[in-house]
Design a protein around this motif. Structure first.
Motif, PDB file in Angstrom:
ATOM      1  N   ASN A 111       0.850  -1.193   0.000  1.00 60.47           N
ATOM      2  CA  ASN A 111       0.000   0.000   0.000  1.00 60.47           C
ATOM      3  C   ASN A 111       0.887   1.246   0.000  1.00 60.47           C
ATOM      4  OD1 ASN A 111      -1.696   2.135   0.601  1.00 60.47           O
ATOM      5  ND2 ASN A 111      -2.975   0.931   1.976  1.00 60.47           N
ATOM      6  N   PRO A 112       0.851   2.047  -1.075  1.00 61.73           N
ATOM      7  CA  PRO A 112       1.795   3.164  -1.183  1.00 61.73           C
ATOM      8  C   PRO A 112       1.600   4.253  -0.124  1.00 61.73           C
ATOM      9  CG  PRO A 112       0.209   3.196  -3.008  1.00 61.73           C
ATOM     10  CD  PRO A 112      -0.013   1.916  -2.254  1.00 61.73           C
ATOM     11  N   ARG A 113       0.440   4.276   0.519  1.00 57.37           N
ATOM     12  CA  ARG A 113       0.165   5.332   1.502  1.00 57.37           C
ATOM     13  C   ARG A 113       0.491   4.933   2.935  1.00 57.37           C
ATOM     14  NH1 ARG A 113      -0.775   9.752   0.115  1.00 57.37           N
ATOM     15  NH2 ARG A 113      -1.479  10.175  -1.983  1.00 57.37           N
ATOM     16  N   ARG A 156       7.891   4.944   3.526  1.00 61.31           N
ATOM     17  CA  ARG A 156       6.841   4.355   2.706  1.00 61.31           C
ATOM     18  C   ARG A 156       7.465   3.548   1.575  1.00 61.31           C
ATOM     19  NH1 ARG A 156       2.643   9.328   2.136  1.00 61.31           N
ATOM     20  NH2 ARG A 156       2.432   9.723   4.343  1.00 61.31           N
ATOM     21  N   HIS A 158       7.694   3.680  -1.562  1.00 60.24           N
ATOM     22  CA  HIS A 158       8.400   4.276  -2.695  1.00 60.24           C
ATOM     23  C   HIS A 158       9.865   4.516  -2.410  1.00 60.24           C
ATOM     24  CE1 HIS A 158       8.757   8.366  -1.046  1.00 60.24           C
ATOM     25  NE2 HIS A 158       7.650   8.055  -0.401  1.00 60.24           N
TER      26      HIS A 158
ATOM     27  N   PRO B 182      -7.707   5.908   1.032  1.00 57.62           N
ATOM     28  CA  PRO B 182      -6.571   6.838   0.979  1.00 57.62           C
ATOM     29  C   PRO B 182      -5.876   6.838  -0.378  1.00 57.62           C
ATOM     30  CG  PRO B 182      -6.459   5.447   2.931  1.00 57.62           C
ATOM     31  CD  PRO B 182      -7.540   4.884   2.067  1.00 57.62           C
ATOM     32  N   ASN B 183      -5.981   5.714  -1.106  1.00 59.67           N
ATOM     33  CA  ASN B 183      -5.319   5.654  -2.398  1.00 59.67           C
ATOM     34  C   ASN B 183      -6.198   6.144  -3.531  1.00 59.67           C
ATOM     35  OD1 ASN B 183      -2.569   4.340  -2.105  1.00 59.67           O
ATOM     36  ND2 ASN B 183      -3.849   3.008  -0.859  1.00 59.67           N
ATOM     37  N   ARG B 186      -7.285  10.963  -3.939  1.00 54.57           N
ATOM     38  CA  ARG B 186      -6.492  12.086  -4.420  1.00 54.57           C
ATOM     39  C   ARG B 186      -7.169  12.854  -5.566  1.00 54.57           C
ATOM     40  NH1 ARG B 186      -1.458  11.550  -7.740  1.00 54.57           N
ATOM     41  NH2 ARG B 186      -0.760  13.677  -7.989  1.00 54.57           N
ATOM     42  N   MET B 263       0.450  15.613  -2.525  1.00 55.82           N
ATOM     43  CA  MET B 263      -0.116  14.305  -2.211  1.00 55.82           C
ATOM     44  C   MET B 263       0.483  13.185  -3.047  1.00 55.82           C
ATOM     45  SD  MET B 263      -4.100  15.183  -1.619  1.00 55.82           S
ATOM     46  CE  MET B 263      -4.533  13.503  -1.255  1.00 55.82           C
ATOM     47  N   ASP B 264       1.369  13.556  -3.957  1.00 54.10           N
ATOM     48  CA  ASP B 264       2.030  12.522  -4.738  1.00 54.10           C
ATOM     49  C   ASP B 264       2.913  11.707  -3.796  1.00 54.10           C
ATOM     50  OD1 ASP B 264       3.470  10.994  -6.453  1.00 54.10           O
ATOM     51  OD2 ASP B 264       3.567  12.541  -7.992  1.00 54.10           O
ATOM     52  N   VAL B 265       2.659  10.406  -3.707  1.00 53.99           N
ATOM     53  CA  VAL B 265       3.382   9.606  -2.715  1.00 53.99           C
ATOM     54  C   VAL B 265       4.867   9.523  -3.010  1.00 53.99           C
ATOM     55  CG1 VAL B 265       1.537   8.154  -1.867  1.00 53.99           C
ATOM     56  CG2 VAL B 265       2.695   7.542  -3.974  1.00 53.99           C
TER      57      VAL B 265
END
Lengths: 339, 267
Positions: A111-113, A156, A158, B182-183, B186, B263-265
């Motif tokens: 999950n990227p978040r 995270r 990434h 959350p994903n 955005r 907000m870009d991860v």
């Protein structure tokens, strides 16, 4: 042999495909993709079973059925004697805890978040693996187990490379203390140099934690390196299943022979070229043509259109997976047939 | 972490507007409703920076006092569509099936009508006024949020991290709220900020038509409408409230862009 920890019997999974409105009006039936077809196998506690086959042979679907991401259309799955497909509610969550999956794509499977700590802590909390107060310590332990630095927890996904992400994926699977890990092509998205590290991590973890491993891959070198037994799949069916070293040394099914022949560095050519089938010797055991889609599986033995030794019977009759005077079960009419 | 420049600029504008909305009395030089028959239709100058209207009311003061009502429109005309559309999009995207098909058709149906015409029609039925405008916008506007949210949920729900979460035996609410939402939110939030600017334009349009804020409440759209009869002799009457709308739109748009970056991860 110890009693089976996971037993699969006659498992089948079909996916209905889309048809055009025109085909529907003409009354054509909906095409069906037969992804997994009458698969039976068992895995003993602590064993590493490899499942190999080309892309599209149903390996991943089988894996997803085993962790209950797909509901199979027919067949049974038993874990430690209990019928897995009948489980619901808390019992199903308990099963989820026992059987975990490691995914192919290390980029898509996190999950990227969520920070790594959050992702691991969530699994620990939901399954109440440890008391809440012990969660940070346990997260640190998990990261150490997969050889990641402790400060990885605050970052995270990434921020990590493919190999590191796969370690995180493994740590997440291990968080709930499973007995079985189903690894679906866990290294095929990684660089070769990183592949070896991850494979060695699997071996190390299996030894340290006594894990049972289902290792799904198309890479025969990995199977040989990692597994005790190997099942070869072709178009949804297991065509041969046996102890890895013996099977690699003397494959009985023409498809297995062709697969091994296609991996030249793996076995000496002398072991592959002479087909062991029916005493007929061929120069090349290589397959012909492309893998047919799972929506149009040939009648009889599914492999016959590509088989170098197919006879008339192969076109009509489906060979069952049984020992045919061979040391392990083979699904080929001609295997072990002295005639 | 460095904030993106558009976000700083956008937030700067919004803070300025917020000050005008919260403390109009402290900032505005005159009473926005006080007539001054000695300075009717006065051109912008030292006494009246934005000029005055036909009753001698100070336009700077009226524009400042209108900020509160217009920001209120930006908030109330978007929060309803956001909550309704977001929730519907999340639910039908996640569960799919018949509900998804029906909602999808409904979205298509609503979108075939021009947004403004539909809102005006509903307000005309319900009666003029801001409250009814909020209701009308919620009835029509949720489809844009639902469509965005649904599309993003469809993308995210097939990702492997969702499969991993399901394999871990997580509950449906947890999957939806902790992993999908959350994903998927955005693009919805970014649209929200743009939509706030559009809402002010809509409120001004309806105010101009007499369907929104009712006189003598100063509202930018109403101010522009008031000025239309004097446009050749006193263009400032419409110009400055119009610039206020432009500035507000700019503030929201810049903030939206900045938020998108933030907000870009990958940052």
């Amino acid at each position: 042999m110890t009693p089976a920890l996971l037993e699969v019997e006659h498992l089948s999974k079909r996916f209905p495909l889309r048809r055009t409105a025109f085909d529907a009006l003409r009354g054509h039936p909906r095409p069906i993709l037969q992804a997994v077809n009458d698969v039976s196998l068992s895995v003993a506690r602590g064993e590493a079973l490899g499942i190999v086959g080309e892309s599209g042979c149903g390996k991943s679907t089988l894996a997803r059925c085993l962790v209950r991401l797909h509901d199979p259309d027919s067949g049974t799955i038993r874990y430690d004697g209990a019928d897995v497909l009948a489980l619901a509610g808390a019992a199903r969550r308990a099963f989820n805890r026992r059987v975990q999956m490691v995914f192919q794509d290390p980029y898509g499977s996190l999950n990227p978040r969520m920070t790594i700590h959050d992702a691991l802590a969530e699994a620990l909390r939901v399954h109440a693996v440890v008391p809440p107060a012990a969660i940070p310590a346990r997260v640190a332990e998990l990261l150490a187990l997969v050889h990641l630095p402790p400060d990885a927890a605050t970052r995270r996904p990434h921020a990590f490379s493919g190999g590191q992400r796969q370690r995180i994926g493994i740590a997440r699977a291990l968080a709930v203390e499973p007995a079985i890990i189903v690894a679906d092509e866990p290294v095929s998205a990684l660089d070769v140099s990183v592949q070896a590290q991850i494979v060695n991590l699997f071996l190390e973890l299996q030894e340290r934690l006594g894990l049972t491993l289902l290792f799904i891959t198309h890479d025969l070198r990995l199977v040989r390196h990692v597994t005790h037994r190997v099942a070869v799949m072709y178009l949804g069916r297991i065509v041969e299943i046996g102890p890895t070293p013996a099977l690699f040394a003397a494959p009985r099914h023409p498809y297995t022979q062709a697969l091994l022949a296609a991996a030249p560095r793996l076995v000496a050519p002398s072991l592959v070229a002479p087909s062991l089938v029916g005493g007929r010797r061929r120069r090349e055991a290589a397959t012909r043509g492309e893998l047919p889609g799972g929506a149009a599986i040939p009648a009889g033995c599914a492999f016959h259109p590509r088989c170098p030794v197919a006879v008339e019977r192969c076109r009509r009759e489906l060979p069952s997976l049984t020992p045919r005077g061979t040391p392990w079960p083979v699904a080929c009419h001609l295997a072990g047939d002295p005639a | 972490m460095r904030l993106p420049f558009p976000l700083i600029a956008g937030l700067g504008i919004l803070v300025l507007l917020l000050l005008c909305a919260l403390l109009p009395g402290a900032i505005a030089p005159y009473d926005p409703l006080a007539f001054d028959y000695t300075a009717m239709l006065a051109a912008p100058g030292r006494a009246h920076l934005f000029g005055t209207d036909q009753f001698g009311r100070d336009l700077l003061s009226r524009t400042i006092h209108a900020t509160r009502i217009d920001l209120q429109i930006a908030l109330f005309a978007t929060i309803g569509p956001l909550l309704i559309g977001g929730a519907i999009g999340l639910l039908v995207g996640w569960f799919g099936g018949l509900a998804d098909t029906l909602v999808g058709r409904l979205i298509d149906l609503v979108q075939t009508f021009p947004f403004l015409v539909l809102v005006i029609a509903i307000v005309a039925v319900l009666g003029p006024g801001l409250e009814n405008m909020y209701v009308a916008v919620a009835i029509v506007g949720w489809v844009f949020y639902a469509r965005l949210m649904r599309g993003e949920v469809l993308v995210q729900k097939h990702a492997d991290y969702i499969a991993a979460a399901r394999a871990l035996g997580y509950s449906q609410p947890r999957l939806m709220l902790r992993h999908i939402l959350p994903n998927a939110i955005r693009p919805v939030l970014i649209y929200l900020v743009t939509d706030m600017a559009l809402a002010i334009l809509l409120g001004s349009s309806l105010g101009y038509l007499g369907l929104g804020a009712q006189p003598p409440t100063p509202e930018w759209g109403v101010l522009i409408a008031d000025g239309k009869n004097f446009f050749t002799t006193a263009p400032w009457m419409s110009l400055f409230p119009g610039l206020a709308i432009v500035l507000t739109g700019l503030g929201f748009s810049l903030t939206g862009d900045g938020l998108a970056d933030l907000m870009d991860v990958r940052r």
